[in-house]
Design a protein around this motif. Sequence first.
Motif, PDB file in Angstrom:
ATOM      1  N   ARG A  51      42.241  23.239  44.776  1.00 19.21           N
ATOM      2  CA  ARG A  51      41.414  23.746  43.681  1.00 19.21           C
ATOM      3  C   ARG A  51      41.536  25.259  43.611  1.00 19.21           C
ATOM      4  NH1 ARG A  51      35.832  20.124  44.427  1.00 19.21           N
ATOM      5  NH2 ARG A  51      36.879  18.076  44.358  1.00 19.21           N
ATOM      6  N   LYS A  52      41.189  25.807  42.454  1.00 18.33           N
ATOM      7  CA  LYS A  52      41.288  27.250  42.245  1.00 18.33           C
ATOM      8  C   LYS A  52      39.917  27.829  41.924  1.00 18.33           C
ATOM      9  CE  LYS A  52      43.362  30.780  39.258  1.00 18.33           C
ATOM     10  NZ  LYS A  52      44.123  31.042  38.015  1.00 18.33           N
ATOM     11  N   ASN A  53      39.604  28.940  42.597  1.00 16.23           N
ATOM     12  CA  ASN A  53      38.377  29.702  42.331  1.00 16.23           C
ATOM     13  C   ASN A  53      37.123  28.833  42.390  1.00 16.23           C
ATOM     14  OD1 ASN A  53      39.910  32.027  42.013  1.00 16.23           O
ATOM     15  ND2 ASN A  53      40.075  31.775  39.790  1.00 16.23           N
ATOM     16  N   ARG A  54      37.085  27.896  43.347  1.00 15.82           N
ATOM     17  CA  ARG A  54      35.909  27.046  43.603  1.00 15.82           C
ATOM     18  C   ARG A  54      35.592  26.102  42.446  1.00 15.82           C
ATOM     19  NH1 ARG A  54      37.157  30.236  47.095  1.00 15.82           N
ATOM     20  NH2 ARG A  54      35.800  31.038  48.755  1.00 15.82           N
ATOM     21  N   HIS A  55      36.535  25.903  41.530  1.00 13.61           N
ATOM     22  CA  HIS A  55      36.288  24.980  40.424  1.00 13.61           C
ATOM     23  C   HIS A  55      36.297  23.544  40.950  1.00 13.61           C
ATOM     24  CE1 HIS A  55      37.889  28.124  37.312  1.00 13.61           C
ATOM     25  NE2 HIS A  55      36.689  28.426  37.784  1.00 13.61           N
ATOM     26  N   ASN A  56      35.628  22.659  40.223  1.00 13.90           N
ATOM     27  CA  ASN A  56      35.533  21.265  40.655  1.00 13.90           C
ATOM     28  C   ASN A  56      36.719  20.411  40.203  1.00 13.90           C
ATOM     29  OD1 ASN A  56      33.055  21.619  41.951  1.00 13.90           O
ATOM     30  ND2 ASN A  56      31.916  21.341  40.020  1.00 13.90           N
TER      31      ASN A  56
ATOM     32  N   VAL B 169      54.816  32.539  38.295  1.00 15.32           N
ATOM     33  CA  VAL B 169      53.404  32.949  38.266  1.00 15.32           C
ATOM     34  C   VAL B 169      53.170  33.999  37.184  1.00 15.32           C
ATOM     35  CG1 VAL B 169      53.071  32.422  40.707  1.00 15.32           C
ATOM     36  CG2 VAL B 169      53.751  34.729  40.033  1.00 15.32           C
ATOM     37  N   THR B 170      51.980  33.942  36.616  1.00 15.76           N
ATOM     38  CA  THR B 170      51.533  34.928  35.635  1.00 15.76           C
ATOM     39  C   THR B 170      50.294  35.621  36.165  1.00 15.76           C
ATOM     40  OG1 THR B 170      50.071  33.367  34.492  1.00 15.76           O
ATOM     41  CG2 THR B 170      52.394  33.416  33.800  1.00 15.76           C
ATOM     42  N   LEU B 171      49.826  36.624  35.424  1.00 16.24           N
ATOM     43  CA  LEU B 171      48.628  37.331  35.850  1.00 16.24           C
ATOM     44  C   LEU B 171      47.431  36.393  35.921  1.00 16.24           C
ATOM     45  CD1 LEU B 171      48.970  40.659  33.818  1.00 16.24           C
ATOM     46  CD2 LEU B 171      49.788  40.134  36.117  1.00 16.24           C
ATOM     47  N   GLU B 172      47.403  35.376  35.056  1.00 16.38           N
ATOM     48  CA  GLU B 172      46.277  34.442  35.043  1.00 16.38           C
ATOM     49  C   GLU B 172      46.246  33.537  36.277  1.00 16.38           C
ATOM     50  OE1 GLU B 172      48.273  35.026  32.460  1.00 16.38           O
ATOM     51  OE2 GLU B 172      46.810  36.211  31.305  1.00 16.38           O
ATOM     52  N   ASP B 173      47.360  33.443  37.002  1.00 10.37           N
ATOM     53  CA  ASP B 173      47.401  32.597  38.196  1.00 10.37           C
ATOM     54  C   ASP B 173      46.764  33.262  39.418  1.00 10.37           C
ATOM     55  OD1 ASP B 173      48.766  30.360  37.076  1.00 10.37           O
ATOM     56  OD2 ASP B 173      50.636  31.521  37.130  1.00 10.37           O
ATOM     57  N   ALA B 174      46.520  34.559  39.343  1.00  5.85           N
ATOM     58  CA  ALA B 174      45.896  35.255  40.469  1.00  5.85           C
ATOM     59  C   ALA B 174      44.519  34.667  40.742  1.00  5.85           C
ATOM     60  CB  ALA B 174      45.795  36.743  40.180  1.00  5.85           C
ATOM     61  N   GLY B 175      44.171  34.544  42.013  1.00  3.81           N
ATOM     62  CA  GLY B 175      42.871  34.010  42.379  1.00  3.81           C
ATOM     63  C   GLY B 175      42.886  33.402  43.767  1.00  3.81           C
ATOM     64  N   THR B 176      41.839  32.659  44.076  1.00  6.28           N
ATOM     65  CA  THR B 176      41.689  32.009  45.376  1.00  6.28           C
ATOM     66  C   THR B 176      41.982  30.523  45.246  1.00  6.28           C
ATOM     67  OG1 THR B 176      39.982  33.593  46.056  1.00  6.28           O
ATOM     68  CG2 THR B 176      40.114  31.532  47.280  1.00  6.28           C
ATOM     69  N   TYR B 177      42.860  30.020  46.130  1.00  4.84           N
ATOM     70  CA  TYR B 177      43.237  28.610  46.119  1.00  4.84           C
ATOM     71  C   TYR B 177      42.713  27.934  47.381  1.00  4.84           C
ATOM     72  CZ  TYR B 177      46.177  29.608  42.105  1.00  4.84           C
ATOM     73  OH  TYR B 177      46.613  29.971  40.852  1.00  4.84           O
ATOM     74  N   ASP B 178      42.082  26.778  47.189  1.00  6.76           N
ATOM     75  CA  ASP B 178      41.460  26.044  48.288  1.00  6.76           C
ATOM     76  C   ASP B 178      42.261  24.794  48.622  1.00  6.76           C
ATOM     77  OD1 ASP B 178      39.421  27.897  48.121  1.00  6.76           O
ATOM     78  OD2 ASP B 178      38.149  26.605  46.871  1.00  6.76           O
TER      79      ASP B 178
ATOM     80  N   ARG C 180      47.767  37.212  44.832  1.00 13.27           N
ATOM     81  CA  ARG C 180      47.714  38.446  44.050  1.00 13.27           C
ATOM     82  C   ARG C 180      49.025  38.558  43.289  1.00 13.27           C
ATOM     83  NH1 ARG C 180      44.952  39.766  48.849  1.00 13.27           N
ATOM     84  NH2 ARG C 180      42.926  40.739  48.503  1.00 13.27           N
ATOM     85  N   VAL C 181      48.930  38.979  42.056  1.00 10.22           N
ATOM     86  CA  VAL C 181      50.100  39.038  41.196  1.00 10.22           C
ATOM     87  C   VAL C 181      50.287  40.457  40.676  1.00 10.22           C
ATOM     88  CG1 VAL C 181      51.228  38.117  39.132  1.00 10.22           C
ATOM     89  CG2 VAL C 181      49.744  36.634  40.519  1.00 10.22           C
TER      90      VAL C 181
ATOM     91  N   PRO D  93      48.674  44.602  36.387  1.00  8.11           N
ATOM     92  CA  PRO D  93      48.286  43.631  37.411  1.00  8.11           C
ATOM     93  C   PRO D  93      46.835  43.216  37.265  1.00  8.11           C
ATOM     94  CG  PRO D  93      48.406  45.832  38.356  1.00  8.11           C
ATOM     95  CD  PRO D  93      48.945  45.934  36.952  1.00  8.11           C
ATOM     96  N   SER D  94      46.577  41.956  37.521  1.00 11.70           N
ATOM     97  CA  SER D  94      45.199  41.467  37.484  1.00 11.70           C
ATOM     98  C   SER D  94      44.411  41.985  38.671  1.00 11.70           C
ATOM     99  CB  SER D  94      45.183  39.936  37.491  1.00 11.70           C
ATOM    100  OG  SER D  94      45.822  39.464  38.658  1.00 11.70           O
ATOM    101  N   THR D  95      45.086  42.167  39.790  1.00 10.38           N
ATOM    102  CA  THR D  95      44.451  42.695  40.996  1.00 10.38           C
ATOM    103  C   THR D  95      45.437  43.639  41.658  1.00 10.38           C
ATOM    104  OG1 THR D  95      43.277  40.637  41.304  1.00 10.38           O
ATOM    105  CG2 THR D  95      43.347  42.114  43.196  1.00 10.38           C
TER     106      THR D  95
END
Length: 277
Positions: free
Chosen positions: A185-190, A222-231, A248-249, A257-259
Amino acid sequence: MGGPILMSLLVLLGSACCFIGGHPKEVREGCRCVPQLCPQPTACLAGLVRDRCHCCLECGNVEGQVCDLEGGQPFHGRCGENLLCQMDLVGLERGEVPQARCVCRNQRAICGSDHKTYANVCAFKKAQAAQAVGGTRNLSMAGSGPCRTAPEIKIPPRDQFNTSGQDAIFLCEVVAYPMAQVEWRKNRHNVSLPGDDPHISVQSRGGPLKYELSSWLQIEGVTLEDAGTYDCIAHNRLGRVTAHAQLRVMATGADRPSTVPSPHVLGDMSSEYEDYY
């Protein structure tokens, strides 16, 4: 005076067929056996076996160790208790010189009283023998089959720093019995990945060891929108465990850069990225 000396010489000559360089060896058929001259083996992790003369006891070879096939020339030794000497066909498929190795006759797993799963009875007996060498004898069999455990993540996914357009791959290795199910999952989404996103894919397979599961999350381009936390989320009916990794992208061209990590973080993560691949 000559009688006792002559008798001693005859005894030594009779036993010479079974001993070369201090080790039991079969040199000819029907060699005489003198038990008084047998060495006393100690710390045998695979138990005791008879030597090629079927006279003295010696340490058997452990699982995976090179061994002598029945009827072959004695060189590497014989397999220990519950073990069989077989040609290593896996090595042969890899183009290696074929060798015979000791294989456990029974491949059913065993749960030890230490709550550890042993691959087979040979691995369990080896652990028992190692304890005895250390002066303890606490290990016993708690049950036939693997120990029932909640999932444990042996290799968690690692943080990555990518340039947009590159591929990113996260690995997560889990051990559990009953076998765990793994979700990403990404960014704690369900919502579990990949969902309906065509540039994200998830693959899982058993291994590399028994009762392990390896799962990969791949993001193509990967794109800027793919940056985030993966669980990586592993669960069975006995429990649930989660491990996190950040992506991080860095943008290319006119993108931003997003981050943007600090220079020392960027340097550390670049090193990790190189090590990971």
